[in-house]
Design a protein around this motif. Structure first.
Motif: not given
Ligand code: MG
Ligand code: ADP
Length: 250
Positions: A41, A171-172
């Motif tokens: 991240s 991001d995910e």
């Molecule tokens: Mg992360």
């Protein structure tokens, strides 16, 4: 489209990125995988200048992130200029961060109208096209609370695309979703990849990463441990840490 050279980043005494080097051409998809806390991240946030880096350089679409070139020298961007540069990247986070008091359509036109200064009528037209592309034509006037997590995440993708970014950062985007809603979001991302969108995707969905990626980077402890084709990194990794990680994910 993306070039990272010797990128390093610390929070106080904690080094979270060490000598990250990556290169991504237009229309390519890079997946970042690795355990929690490995710096994935943070790296996305550095690409989008939401964080500053202490070492190295990041280039997006030919521009040095955080700087502008004046003659032969580089100057730091002002906050305002940073905001403009940031619009080069569209970002979709784990938690759907739609504006709760706005409908799906209003969420999508917000930035085009106020930042890109697109005429409202044209922005609405584009937003309807994007809603259709993510399979949500019927939900234009729904508020986020009236949508499922998967639908909200698809609106978030449409909202990011509305700024016509050069590079999409994910991001995910599916990790906060109920398992039965993951597929609909991955389907939208797969379509984007097939359409030639340049993407950096942080994901724990390794099967999906293998399918859509041109390259995969496995990160651990702030370094890229292994980098290469998905058929190599995710199927037949060279490094023991990568092998242990993908075995755990199965
Ligand atoms: Mg992360
Ligand atoms: P990942 O996304 O791979 O799980 P992160 O990039 O979120 O990893 O975090 C990498 C490391 O940096 C972790 O050790 C995390 O605790 C630390 N970290 C992230 N953000 C901050 C912050 N704002 N301040 C201090 N430490 C942070």
């Amino acid at each position: 489209m993306l070039l990272a050279e010797h990128v390093s980043k610390s929070y106080g005494a904690l080094t979270v990125l060490r000598d990250i080097n990556l290169r991504l051409e237009r229309s390519q998809v890079l997946s970042l995988v690795g355990p929690s806390g490995s710096g994935k991240s943070t790296f996305l946030r550095c690409i989008n200048s939401l964080e500053t880096i202490e070492g190295g350089m990041i280039w997006v679409n030919g521009s040095l992130v955080g700087y502008k070139q004046v003659g032969d020298s580089y100057h730091e961007l002002t906050e305002r200029e940073l905001a403009t540069q940031r619009a080069t990247c569209g970002m979709v986070f784990q938690s759907y961060n739609l504006f709760p008091h706005m409908t799906a359509l209003e969420n999508i036109i917000e930035a085009p109208v106020h930042v890109r200064k697109v005429p409202r009528k044209q922005a609405i037209e584009e937003a309807r096209g994007l809603l259709a592309a993510v399979g949500l034509s019927a939900k234009a006037d729904f508020y986020p609370r009236q949508l499922s997590g998967g639908q909200q995440q698809r609106v978030a993708i449409a909202r990011a695309l509305a700024m016509k970014p050069e590079l999409m950062l994910f991001d995910e985007p599916t990790s906060a979703l109920d398992p039965q809603l993951v597929g609909e979001v991955l389907d939208v991302m797969r379509k984007l990849a097939d359409a030639g969108t340049t993407m950096v995707v942080v994901t724990h969905e390794l099967e999906f990463a293998r399918e859509i990626s041109d390259f995969v980077a496995f990160m651990d402890g702030g370094v890229i441990v292994e980098y290469g084709a998905p058929s190599q990194v995710l199927v037949d990794p060279l490094d023991g840490r990568t092998r242990a990680f993908i075995t755990r994910q199965k």
